[in-house]
Design an enzyme around this catalytic site. Structure first.
Site, mmCIF file in Angstrom:
data_model
loop_
_atom_site.group_PDB
_atom_site.id
_atom_site.type_symbol
_atom_site.label_atom_id
_atom_site.label_comp_id
_atom_site.label_asym_id
_atom_site.label_seq_id
_atom_site.Cartn_x
_atom_site.Cartn_y
_atom_site.Cartn_z
ATOM 1 N N GLU A 263 44.878 47.327 33.227
ATOM 2 C CA GLU A 263 44.039 47.908 32.172
ATOM 3 C C GLU A 263 42.628 47.934 32.734
ATOM 4 O O GLU A 263 42.034 46.887 32.970
ATOM 5 C CB GLU A 263 44.106 47.057 30.923
ATOM 6 C CG GLU A 263 45.507 47.012 30.357
ATOM 7 C CD GLU A 263 45.618 45.916 29.341
ATOM 8 O OE1 GLU A 263 45.142 46.138 28.217
ATOM 9 O OE2 GLU A 263 46.128 44.858 29.672
ATOM 10 N N CYS A 302 35.853 47.330 26.805
ATOM 11 C CA CYS A 302 36.470 48.428 27.570
ATOM 12 C C CYS A 302 36.801 49.605 26.667
ATOM 13 O O CYS A 302 36.891 50.737 27.125
ATOM 14 C CB CYS A 302 37.733 47.926 28.247
ATOM 15 S SG CYS A 302 38.873 47.195 27.087
HETATM 16 P P1 NAP Z 1 35.938 43.033 37.656
HETATM 17 O O1 NAP Z 1 34.713 42.752 38.411
HETATM 18 O O2 NAP Z 1 36.831 44.120 38.108
HETATM 19 O O3 NAP Z 1 36.746 41.639 37.633
HETATM 20 C C1 NAP Z 1 37.932 41.497 36.905
HETATM 21 C C2 NAP Z 1 38.695 40.286 37.413
HETATM 22 O O4 NAP Z 1 39.173 40.532 38.737
HETATM 23 C C3 NAP Z 1 37.866 39.003 37.501
HETATM 24 O O5 NAP Z 1 38.657 37.921 37.082
HETATM 25 C C4 NAP Z 1 37.552 38.913 38.982
HETATM 26 O O6 NAP Z 1 37.295 37.604 39.414
HETATM 27 C C5 NAP Z 1 38.856 39.406 39.564
HETATM 28 N N1 NAP Z 1 38.797 39.839 40.947
HETATM 29 C C6 NAP Z 1 37.722 40.328 41.622
HETATM 30 N N2 NAP Z 1 38.101 40.642 42.894
HETATM 31 C C7 NAP Z 1 39.413 40.337 42.993
HETATM 32 C C8 NAP Z 1 40.365 40.417 44.050
HETATM 33 N N3 NAP Z 1 40.044 40.895 45.257
HETATM 34 N N4 NAP Z 1 41.632 40.011 43.817
HETATM 35 C C9 NAP Z 1 41.987 39.533 42.608
HETATM 36 N N5 NAP Z 1 41.118 39.425 41.558
HETATM 37 C C10 NAP Z 1 39.860 39.822 41.764
HETATM 38 O O7 NAP Z 1 35.638 43.332 36.130
HETATM 39 P P2 NAP Z 1 34.591 42.606 35.144
HETATM 40 O O8 NAP Z 1 33.204 42.889 35.621
HETATM 41 O O9 NAP Z 1 34.991 41.182 34.946
HETATM 42 O O10 NAP Z 1 34.852 43.363 33.760
HETATM 43 C C11 NAP Z 1 34.247 44.582 33.409
HETATM 44 C C12 NAP Z 1 35.185 45.743 33.664
HETATM 45 O O11 NAP Z 1 36.448 45.478 33.103
HETATM 46 C C13 NAP Z 1 34.714 47.035 32.997
HETATM 47 O O12 NAP Z 1 34.878 48.101 33.899
HETATM 48 C C14 NAP Z 1 35.642 47.196 31.811
HETATM 49 O O13 NAP Z 1 35.849 48.532 31.404
HETATM 50 C C15 NAP Z 1 36.888 46.570 32.311
HETATM 51 N N6 NAP Z 1 37.704 46.058 31.197
HETATM 52 C C16 NAP Z 1 38.860 46.696 30.894
HETATM 53 C C17 NAP Z 1 39.627 46.245 29.833
HETATM 54 C C18 NAP Z 1 40.917 46.946 29.443
HETATM 55 O O14 NAP Z 1 41.657 46.428 28.621
HETATM 56 N N7 NAP Z 1 41.197 48.097 29.968
HETATM 57 C C19 NAP Z 1 39.213 45.143 29.093
HETATM 58 C C20 NAP Z 1 38.025 44.521 29.444
HETATM 59 C C21 NAP Z 1 37.271 44.987 30.495
HETATM 60 P P3 NAP Z 1 35.799 37.045 39.628
HETATM 61 O O15 NAP Z 1 35.162 37.053 38.294
HETATM 62 O O16 NAP Z 1 36.020 35.691 40.158
HETATM 63 O O17 NAP Z 1 35.125 37.978 40.585
#
Ligand code: NAP
Length: 525
Positions: A263, A302
């Protein structure tokens, strides 16, 4: 780490049935109101291979021995433990995420409510341990030879990687479905807001006493986690499209055919119907929803409305109404109860949003922005940014392509129904779209036109004006996921959601054998 108060906690990781401290390289979690460090989190002491193996060997078998009814009882215990400590969760949500009470309610009550929903669902599935999928089907001329499809729980671990914006709900909405299916979890909250998720798990481990290995949590970088995945493990990822690509394209994920549910981000739209008139019910309901979506959680949702699609003839009127709504929202430190919108999660996020605003400014005009001097907080140290409203008069790709993850939206006028649907579709696949109209023909047309490019379509006519659950709110009974850039995965709701953690098997045999397998033909559908 100069300047960190000596009593700042270092979050421990819960793996292999024990607590492992964060480690010396731990990252700083801050209070977005003033930048103070409030916790440290790291995973350097975690052996991901051993953590997953422990959950597979202990949590999985223990959960699979339980019936749906018994797993449901475990979920209810978890919900009760979380409910007991509510006040603490609200405090952490304010201190580490800058949440107002209303923001935190969505996250915390959403988590507890979702657990309770799945506890009820599990209870209704009774003493069974398998999912039914339709009735028996004859396969040959011999009526005694039949097939039935059933769901059997995967024997691996569900790795839940979450975004920073919903540390409580993101954790439990995934865990509830997984645990009810009989699959242990390893949760990886986003590091910057991991505190709430970590402390919730701590309380649940202490008080609810789930089977050993059923719950694990790591509060820091993912490290080599994905390298240890096996074919019956699954990954549920919520976060940005960029990170989702790294997860999906990880060599182990691809080599072992690990099931992945993504997602990701989204350019969600809200559409005001062409029948609307200033200050009639659809107009007012639309404006109220747009203002709410821009400001709730400071736009860090999101599903938040990013594009406001309105009939061109009403563009100025809608603009004035939305502006007036935004003016009524006080921005500042959520410790003050009159504040309607808190800060972004941290300064990095603020600079990302400022950068996004700069990029949008090249294609659209800013028509409203809160004056920084009106912010009730320290704008030098705090990650504050006021609601920002753009208007575009002509087609500009950046408006349909750039997700600015903050209180930012763009008003886009449309000329015809087809025009509105086409613009919505230019988001490249979105999580949610909402349509406001009193014309049921238009709502029906919109549903058919927008369905293929959206996971969820909310159709609001005035009869449900006060009862609908909102554009941005995900309900635990609904399964939906946006295609394309939204990730192509699903929000795992209701009984349908359990299938992600089960494998569908076609069982072929004689009627007595098939009846035994399916529990006398009882279907858990
Ligand atoms: P993000 O930077 O993509 O991080 C998401 C998760 O992935 C975090 O737990 C992060 O850990 C982890 N991660 C980062 N690099 C990784 C890797 N190489 N391997 C495995 N995991 C890894 O997103 P965010 O800044 O937390 O959230 C904002 C984004 O999420 C926005 O774009 C929003 O639209 C989206 N979002 C989507 C939904 C949905 O339901 N579609 C819901 C909420 C948010 P670390 O924090 O330790 O880096």
């Amino acid at each position: 780490m100069a300047g960190i108060a000596p009593d700042v906690p270092t979050l421990s990781n819960f793996v292999e049935g024990r607590w492992i401290p964060g480690g010396a390289e731990a990252r700083e979690l801050v209070n977005p109101v003033n930048g103070e460090v409030v916790a440290l989190a790291g995973t350097s002491g975690v052996d991901y291979g051993k953590a997953l193996e422990f959950a597979r060997k202990n949590g999985g078998p223990a959960l699979r021995r339980l019936t749906f009814f018994e797993r449901a009882a475990e979920l209810r215990k978890v919900a009760d433990v979380l409910a007991e400590h509510r006040e603490r969760w609200y405090e952490i949500a304010r201190i580490n995420s800058g949440n107002t009470k209303a923001d935190a309610t969505i996250d915390i009550e959403g988590a507890i409510g979702t657990l309770k929903y799945f506890a009820r669902l599990g209870t209704s599935l009774g003493e069974s341990q398998i999912l039914g999928d339709g009735g028996p089907e004859p396969l040959s001329r011999d009526p005694d030879f039949q097939a039935i499809h059933i769901g059997v729980p995967l024997r691996g671990v569900a790795v839940h990687i979450n975004a920073y914006n919903f540390p409580a709900w993101g954790l439990w909405e995934k865990a509830a479905v997984s645990l009810l299916s009989g699959v242990p979890i390893l949760a990886k909250p986003a590091t910057r807001t991991a505190w709430l998720a970590q402390e919730m798990i701590e309380k649940v481990v202490e008080a609810a006493r789930l089977p050993e290995g059923a719950l694990s949590i790591v509060c820091g970088p993912a490290g080599d986690l994905l390298r240890h995945l096996q074919p019956e493990d699954v990954v549920c990822f919520t976060g940005s499209a960029a990170t989702s690509r790294k997860v999906r394209n990880h060599p182990t994920v691809s080599r072992e055919s690990v099931r992945v549910n993504v997602e990701a981000d989204s350019l969600n739209a809200a559409v005001l119907g062409p029948d609307a008139k200033a200050n009639d019910p659809p107009f007012d309901l639309f404006v109220r929803e747009v203002v709410r979506e821009i400001t709730v959680k400071a736009g860090q949702k999101c599903t938040a409305i990013r594009r406001i699609l309105v009939p061109a003839s009403l563009s100025d009127t809608v603009l004035q109404a939305v502006e007036s709504g935004l003016r009524g929202v006080d921005v500042g430190d959520p410790v003050n109860s009159s504040v309607g919108m808190g800060p972004l999660v941290d300064m990095t996020q603020r600079s990302d949003v400022e950068d996004g605003i700069r990029k949008l400014s090249g294609a659209a005009e800013i028509v409203f922005q809160t004056d920084p001097s009106d912010v009730d907080g320290d704008i030098e140290k705090g990650a504050f940014i006021g609601p920002t409203l753009f208007r575009t008069r002509s087609e500009s790709p950046v408006v349909n392509e750039l997700e600015v993850f903050g209180p930012v939206a763009t008003l886009v006028p449309y000329e015809s129904n087809g025009d509105a649907f086409e613009i919505a579709e230019r988001g490249g696949g979105s999580l949610a779209v909402s349509v406001f109209s009193a014309d049921l023909d238009f709502l029906e047309e919109a549903a058919i036109a927008l369905g293929p490019s959206h996971g969820r379509v909310l159709l609001v006519d005035p009869s449900i004006g006060d009862s609908h659950t909102g554009h941005g709110i995900v309900m635990p009974s609904c399964t939906h996921g946006g295609p394309g850039r939204a990730g192509g995965g699903e929000e795992l709701g209701g009984l349908r959601g359990l299938w992600f953690y089960n494998r569908r098997v076609a069982m072929q045999g004689s009627v007595p054998v098939i009846e035994r397998i399916s529990g006398g033909g009882e279907s858990a559908e």
